[in-house]
Motif scaffolding. Structure first.
Motif, PDB file in Angstrom:
ATOM      1  N   ILE A   1     -17.467   9.557 -20.131  1.00  0.00           N
ATOM      2  CA  ILE A   1     -18.062   8.734 -20.116  1.00  0.00           C
ATOM      3  C   ILE A   1     -17.908   6.942 -20.286  1.00  0.00           C
ATOM      4  CG2 ILE A   1     -20.382   8.028 -21.017  1.00  0.00           C
ATOM      5  CD1 ILE A   1     -21.026  10.639 -22.226  1.00  0.00           C
ATOM      6  N   VAL A   2     -18.431   6.886 -19.046  1.00  0.00           N
ATOM      7  CA  VAL A   2     -17.753   5.412 -18.427  1.00  0.00           C
ATOM      8  C   VAL A   2     -18.980   4.363 -18.514  1.00  0.00           C
ATOM      9  CG1 VAL A   2     -15.630   6.350 -16.916  1.00  0.00           C
ATOM     10  CG2 VAL A   2     -17.965   5.404 -15.948  1.00  0.00           C
ATOM     11  N   ALA A   3     -20.139   4.812 -18.337  1.00  0.00           N
ATOM     12  CA  ALA A   3     -21.141   3.873 -18.514  1.00  0.00           C
ATOM     13  C   ALA A   3     -22.492   4.860 -18.964  1.00  0.00           C
ATOM     14  CB  ALA A   3     -21.422   2.711 -16.866  1.00  0.00           C
ATOM     15  N   VAL A   4     -23.104   3.451 -19.677  1.00  0.00           N
ATOM     16  CA  VAL A   4     -24.750   4.308 -20.346  1.00  0.00           C
ATOM     17  C   VAL A   4     -25.564   3.229 -20.176  1.00  0.00           C
ATOM     18  CG1 VAL A   4     -26.552   5.165 -21.817  1.00  0.00           C
ATOM     19  CG2 VAL A   4     -23.826   5.642 -21.559  1.00  0.00           C
ATOM     20  N   SER A   5     -27.171   3.702 -19.130  1.00  0.00           N
ATOM     21  CA  SER A   5     -27.444   2.107 -19.087  1.00  0.00           C
ATOM     22  C   SER A   5     -29.500   2.765 -19.085  1.00  0.00           C
ATOM     23  CB  SER A   5     -27.729   1.449 -17.318  1.00  0.00           C
ATOM     24  OG  SER A   5     -28.134   2.195 -16.737  1.00  0.00           O
ATOM     25  N   SER A   6     -30.155   1.596 -19.323  1.00  0.00           N
ATOM     26  CA  SER A   6     -31.433   2.271 -20.211  1.00  0.00           C
ATOM     27  C   SER A   6     -31.500   0.217 -19.528  1.00  0.00           C
ATOM     28  CB  SER A   6     -31.028   1.982 -20.864  1.00  0.00           C
ATOM     29  OG  SER A   6     -33.174   2.536 -21.848  1.00  0.00           O
ATOM     30  N   PRO A   7     -32.750   0.365 -19.153  1.00  0.00           N
ATOM     31  CA  PRO A   7     -33.502  -1.044 -18.766  1.00  0.00           C
ATOM     32  C   PRO A   7     -34.574  -1.448 -20.148  1.00  0.00           C
ATOM     33  CG  PRO A   7     -35.054   1.054 -17.555  1.00  0.00           C
ATOM     34  CD  PRO A   7     -33.383   1.340 -18.348  1.00  0.00           C
ATOM     35  N   VAL A   8     -34.292  -0.569 -21.514  1.00  0.00           N
ATOM     36  CA  VAL A   8     -34.283  -0.605 -22.496  1.00  0.00           C
ATOM     37  C   VAL A   8     -32.977  -1.528 -23.500  1.00  0.00           C
ATOM     38  CG1 VAL A   8     -35.441  -0.669 -24.937  1.00  0.00           C
ATOM     39  CG2 VAL A   8     -36.482  -0.055 -23.030  1.00  0.00           C
ATOM     40  N   PRO A   9     -32.626  -2.180 -23.108  1.00  0.00           N
ATOM     41  CA  PRO A   9     -31.212  -3.437 -24.006  1.00  0.00           C
ATOM     42  C   PRO A   9     -30.985  -1.974 -26.041  1.00  0.00           C
ATOM     43  CG  PRO A   9     -32.366  -4.675 -23.374  1.00  0.00           C
ATOM     44  CD  PRO A   9     -33.316  -4.169 -23.058  1.00  0.00           C
ATOM     45  N   ALA A  10     -31.863  -2.712 -26.317  1.00  0.00           N
ATOM     46  CA  ALA A  10     -31.665  -1.353 -28.017  1.00  0.00           C
ATOM     47  C   ALA A  10     -31.642   0.191 -27.539  1.00  0.00           C
ATOM     48  CB  ALA A  10     -33.526  -2.015 -28.203  1.00  0.00           C
ATOM     49  N   VAL A  11     -32.268   0.684 -26.983  1.00  0.00           N
ATOM     50  CA  VAL A  11     -32.010   2.329 -26.450  1.00  0.00           C
ATOM     51  C   VAL A  11     -30.520   1.977 -25.866  1.00  0.00           C
ATOM     52  CG1 VAL A  11     -32.455   3.791 -25.009  1.00  0.00           C
ATOM     53  CG2 VAL A  11     -34.288   2.460 -25.990  1.00  0.00           C
ATOM     54  N   GLU A  12     -30.236   1.812 -24.468  1.00  0.00           N
ATOM     55  CA  GLU A  12     -28.760   1.085 -23.971  1.00  0.00           C
ATOM     56  C   GLU A  12     -27.733   0.757 -25.242  1.00  0.00           C
ATOM     57  OE1 GLU A  12     -26.453  -1.300 -21.286  1.00  0.00           O
ATOM     58  OE2 GLU A  12     -28.332  -0.856 -20.765  1.00  0.00           O
ATOM     59  N   LYS A  13     -28.206   0.542 -25.825  1.00  0.00           N
ATOM     60  CA  LYS A  13     -27.255   0.407 -27.219  1.00  0.00           C
ATOM     61  C   LYS A  13     -27.142   1.574 -28.234  1.00  0.00           C
ATOM     62  CE  LYS A  13     -26.101  -2.930 -30.960  1.00  0.00           C
ATOM     63  NZ  LYS A  13     -26.432  -2.161 -32.423  1.00  0.00           N
ATOM     64  N   ASP A  14     -28.019   1.587 -28.446  1.00  0.00           N
ATOM     65  CA  ASP A  14     -27.864   3.220 -29.633  1.00  0.00           C
ATOM     66  C   ASP A  14     -27.095   4.330 -29.085  1.00  0.00           C
ATOM     67  OD1 ASP A  14     -28.873   1.167 -31.431  1.00  0.00           O
ATOM     68  OD2 ASP A  14     -30.808   2.012 -30.923  1.00  0.00           O
ATOM     69  N   ALA A  15     -27.770   4.122 -27.631  1.00  0.00           N
ATOM     70  CA  ALA A  15     -27.263   5.598 -26.614  1.00  0.00           C
ATOM     71  C   ALA A  15     -25.560   5.914 -26.469  1.00  0.00           C
ATOM     72  CB  ALA A  15     -28.155   6.012 -25.500  1.00  0.00           C
ATOM     73  N   THR A  16     -25.162   4.173 -26.280  1.00  0.00           N
ATOM     74  CA  THR A  16     -24.354   4.484 -26.137  1.00  0.00           C
ATOM     75  C   THR A  16     -23.410   4.659 -27.078  1.00  0.00           C
ATOM     76  OG1 THR A  16     -24.335   2.454 -24.172  1.00  0.00           O
ATOM     77  CG2 THR A  16     -22.173   2.704 -25.135  1.00  0.00           C
ATOM     78  N   GLU A  17     -23.772   4.541 -28.755  1.00  0.00           N
ATOM     79  CA  GLU A  17     -23.307   4.155 -29.721  1.00  0.00           C
ATOM     80  C   GLU A  17     -22.826   5.684 -29.930  1.00  0.00           C
ATOM     81  OE1 GLU A  17     -22.767   2.950 -34.046  1.00  0.00           O
ATOM     82  OE2 GLU A  17     -24.827   2.867 -32.813  1.00  0.00           O
ATOM     83  N   GLU A  18     -23.804   6.265 -29.486  1.00  0.00           N
ATOM     84  CA  GLU A  18     -23.885   7.862 -30.085  1.00  0.00           C
ATOM     85  C   GLU A  18     -22.973   8.239 -28.579  1.00  0.00           C
ATOM     86  OE1 GLU A  18     -26.470  10.829 -32.110  1.00  0.00           O
ATOM     87  OE2 GLU A  18     -28.132   9.122 -30.800  1.00  0.00           O
ATOM     88  N   LEU A  19     -23.549   8.436 -27.945  1.00  0.00           N
ATOM     89  CA  LEU A  19     -23.175   9.321 -26.323  1.00  0.00           C
ATOM     90  C   LEU A  19     -21.235   9.419 -27.151  1.00  0.00           C
ATOM     91  CD1 LEU A  19     -24.885   8.949 -24.257  1.00  0.00           C
ATOM     92  CD2 LEU A  19     -24.668  11.032 -24.663  1.00  0.00           C
ATOM     93  N   ARG A  20     -20.508   7.962 -27.407  1.00  0.00           N
ATOM     94  CA  ARG A  20     -18.899   7.891 -27.266  1.00  0.00           C
ATOM     95  C   ARG A  20     -18.969   8.500 -28.970  1.00  0.00           C
ATOM     96  NH1 ARG A  20     -18.499   0.973 -25.277  1.00  0.00           N
ATOM     97  NH2 ARG A  20     -18.633   2.155 -23.202  1.00  0.00           N
ATOM     98  N   ARG A  21     -19.508   8.405 -29.479  1.00  0.00           N
ATOM     99  CA  ARG A  21     -19.341   9.162 -31.020  1.00  0.00           C
ATOM    100  C   ARG A  21     -19.510  10.440 -31.008  1.00  0.00           C
ATOM    101  NH1 ARG A  21     -22.370  11.231 -34.712  1.00  0.00           N
ATOM    102  NH2 ARG A  21     -24.491  10.089 -33.441  1.00  0.00           N
ATOM    103  N   LYS A  22     -20.012  11.303 -30.020  1.00  0.00           N
ATOM    104  CA  LYS A  22     -20.390  12.247 -29.523  1.00  0.00           C
ATOM    105  C   LYS A  22     -19.432  13.341 -28.792  1.00  0.00           C
ATOM    106  CE  LYS A  22     -24.736  13.835 -31.402  1.00  0.00           C
ATOM    107  NZ  LYS A  22     -24.475  15.379 -32.386  1.00  0.00           N
TER     108      LYS A  22
END
Length: 723
Positions: A341-362
């Motif tokens: 996974i090289v990029a995670v995007s969301s129109p909502v910055p807080a959602v993008e931050k948390d999703a990026t952290e979780e996907l990179r961890r999983k």
């Protein structure tokens, strides 16, 4: 001196070839063929049969335009898939799951599978934050993943002309009431937009446009195919049965026909401009019956075959067909089966931050597409986001790009009503209405406010604010409980009841924020008020305060909470209750469901064990057994015990070939054995064997059960809603 004269045309030819890569090369001896595919729900799978005939008879498709299901089939074909591959997708896809209006049970967050919140009804009512109705029922998450799977390699197209087959799909723009042709941008989102059936699927936001199904304005996009430099446009229409007075006898029938009239009128205008029309006879099929995919595809093939004489001029010889196939294959972009996974995007910055952290961890390193889709399904369910797409980025930073869609209007509220009833002779009839709700704000990643209101038998209110820490697996959950519980006791045929009102607050913290497993620890503290100070074995029950210190584990991998076909559920709690008569306690329940045969024969095992570890409990704290799913042959709460355990199992089988409307009857056989520590009455063992007939009604599951105890006592029971 002749070479310079020849050089200029040759150079021009080479340059024109370089600048014309977006258009399939067509020999001057043949016309450029465009294909227009109509919408029609499940009936649109007939287009697969038409394409299959075209491939078998070497008829090229140089340009393709589709609407709704025609856009879905056309878009997948445009990516380079063959008709044979499309047929495999059509026959193996779980259409009921792809098009369902409520999230699948197994995809719900584990926070929503707690015993107090676990509803039986498979209907979810979706509202905006201010409790106004949403703009659609189905966000299309499973469909989003399927579209991503087959289009992932085409994320950086300048236009859809760069696809192996140039493609367009048509939607309706609700902001200006006009048709909108999608020819560039996100291919999976464009295909999702063209089949966004109003009232079913949520609309797609495309810039400043709000897009829904294109069938409302242009169900057979002949003119769109014409604009794609097509010399000949072949239209595929779906000939459905005419309405009858009987079909127009209901409001739903009338509204359906009104929509059909609008679509038919725009189809007639389009067909008048087509060079050739392939009319597929699908009168005997229904637009929502995807289980008939094989027959619908065959009807499409037969319709094309019936036009063989008129299609003959467009057939290519082997050499030209091979050249056409090779050029199409040269433009395909296969997606690697593994990547990061090289990029995670969301129109909502807080959602993008948390999703990026979780996907990179999983998924910290390379992952397979299958594992990626499982993980993204978990993201969508745990967050209640509308949809999650992914595509493939090439180049130096090759890998998967994940895109999370935003919640609209500031957030949403999901309501799940569940009506239950249990009736049997010699005991009270119990009716309860439970309404479970989950509120999620726009900027929340996985946090939600859970609540449940019960009316009728055992009324109450339970609220919990479930707050995970960003993209990490930890959470905290404060809550409030207001609950009235009925306690029944029997002396022969004499029935007596007592009530306990509980007012309590709770605070838990734990690990596990996804779908299947959660561990938590904490406390529930409050006050119990009883209406009768009952004494049992020298222990007098009275109103009192309490503090319960406990830890619990929940594992739920069932595919359903009612009549599951596979999976297991385990719930266990170990704690210590501080009160006038303090005691330790253990409460566990286990259910395992195993498919035994493709006919639907399913086996199940259930077990429960509750214990105070030898301590005597007051009347209101004793564990109870009896009633449906707990020794059916006995009355509800017929046994009050300090420690109890029961073990049961059985099988159930759908009645083959029988369906009454939405009712699909299921026959079940079961046997259970229970052993109870009844205090001064000692230990007792009881058994119950049952045969039942169950099914799913439009409102809730329903069943009738005949049970017999070890001493031959018979009991008939009717259950509705809660199993």
């Amino acid at each position: 001196m002749r070479y310079p004269r020849l050089l200029l045309p040759v150079l021009l030819l080479l340059l024109s070839a370089g600048f014309a890569q977006d258009v399939l090369p067509v020999a001057a001896s043949r016309p450029r063929v465009g294909l227009a595919l109509s919408g029609g729900g499940a009936l649109g799978l007939a287009h697969v049969g038409v394409l299959k005939y075209f491939e078998e008879h070497h008829i090229p498709v140089d340009a393709l335009a589709g609407t709704s299901m025609g856009g879905l089939v056309g878009g997948l074909y445009a990516t380079g898939l063959s008709a044979e591959q499309l047929q495999h997708i059509a026959l193996t896809a779980q259409w009921d799951e792809l098009l369902r209006t409520s999230p699948r049970y197994q995809d719900r967050s584990i926070a929503e599978k707690q015993d107090w919140f676990n509803t039986e009804l498979g209907v979810t009512l979706r509202f905006k934050r201010n409790l106004s109705l949403p703009n659609g029922l189905n966000s299309g998450q499973l469909l989003a993943l399927m579209l991503s799977r087959y289009t992932a390699g085409y994320s950086d197209l300048a236009s859809f002309d760069e696809l192996p087959t140039p493609f367009r799909c048509v939607s309706t723009d609700l902001t200006n009431s006009q048709a909108f042709t999608l020819d560039r941008g996100s291919l999976p989102l464009a295909m999702r937009a063209t089949m966004a059936i109003p009232g079913i699927f949520t609309p797609v936001n495309w810039g400043n446009r709000v897009l829904v199904d294109g069938g409302v304005v242009n169900n057979i996009p002949v003119e769109v195919a014409r604009t794609m430099k097509s010399d000949v446009v072949i239209a595929v229409s779906l000939e459905t049965a005419n309405a009858t007075p009987q079909s127009l006898a209901t409001l739903a029938g009338v509204l359906k026909q009104v929509v059909s009239v609008v679509v038919t009128q725009n189809e007639r205008r389009s067909l008048a401009s087509a060079d050739l029309v392939i009319a597929v006879q699908v009168q005997k099929f229904d637009s929502v019956t995807y289980t008939e995919a094989s027959g619908i595809i065959a009807a499409g093939y037969a319709a094309a075959q019936s036009m063989s004489d008129k299609l003959l001029p467009y057939e290519l010889n082997d050499a030209d067909w091979n050249a056409y196939q090779q050029h199409r294959a040269s433009r395909t972009r296969p997606t690697p089966e593994r990547g990061k996974i090289v990029a995670v995007s969301s129109p909502v910055p807080a959602v993008e931050k948390d999703a990026t952290e979780e996907l990179r961890r999983k998924l910290p390193g390379e992952t397979t597409r299958e594992e990626l889709e499982k993980t993204l399904t978990g993201v969508a369910s745990a967050t209640s986001l509308p949809a999650v797409y992914y595509d493939w980025r090439g180049g130096q930073r090759a890998g998967y790009e994940v895109s999370l869609q935003r919640r609209q209007d500031g957030g949403e509220v999901l309501l799940r009503p569940a009506l239950s009833m249990q009736a049997s002779g010699g005991e009270p009839t119990r009716v309860s209405l439970r309404i479970s709700g989950a509120g999620v704000r726009e900027g929340d990643y996985k946090a939600r406010l859970l609540s449940e209101v019960s009316i009728g038998y055992n009324p109450g209110l339970h609220i919990e604010y479930y707050r995970p820490f960003g993209g990490r697996p930890y959470f905290v959950a404060p809550g409030f409980i207001l609950q009235r519980t009925d306690y029944e006791s029997y002396t022969g045929n004499t029935y007596a009841d007592a009530l306990r009102d509980r007012y309590a607050g709770s605070l838990y913290a734990g690990l596990g924020t996804w779908r299947f497993i959660q561990w938590r620890a904490g406390t529930t503290a409050g006050y119990d008020r009883v209406n009768k100070p009952i004494s049992v074995d020298g222990i007098r029950a009275s109103s009192q305060g309490f503090v319960n210190l406990e830890t619990s584990l929940l594992v739920d991998k069932q595919d359903n909470t009612v009549l599951a076909t596979h999976g297991l559920r385990f719930s266990g709690t170990l704690g210590y209750s501080v009160r006038t008569q303090s005691y330790p306690y253990l409460q566990t329940s286990y259910r395992r469901t195993i498919p035994l045969h493709k006919s639907g024969l399913t086996g199940f095992v259930v077990a429960n064990a509750d214990s105070s570890f030898g301590r005597k409990l007051d009347y209101y704290e004793q564990y109870t057994a009896g009633g449906f799913a707990s020794l059916d042959a006995y009355r509800v709460q017929e046994f009050h015990a300090n420690t109890l355990g029961d073990l049961g199992g059985g099988v159930y089988l759908p009645v083959p070939g029988v369906k009454l409307g939405s009712w699909k009857p299921i026959v079940a056989l079961s046997h259970a054995v229970g052993r109870f520590d009844l205090g001064s009455h000692g230990w007792q063992t009881h058994q119950s064997s049952s045969i039942g007939l169950f099914g799913s009604s439009p409102l809730a599951p329903v069943g009738v059960v005949l049970s017999v105890s070890e001493d031959g006592r018979l009991r008939f029971r009717f259950v509705f809603g809660r199993f």
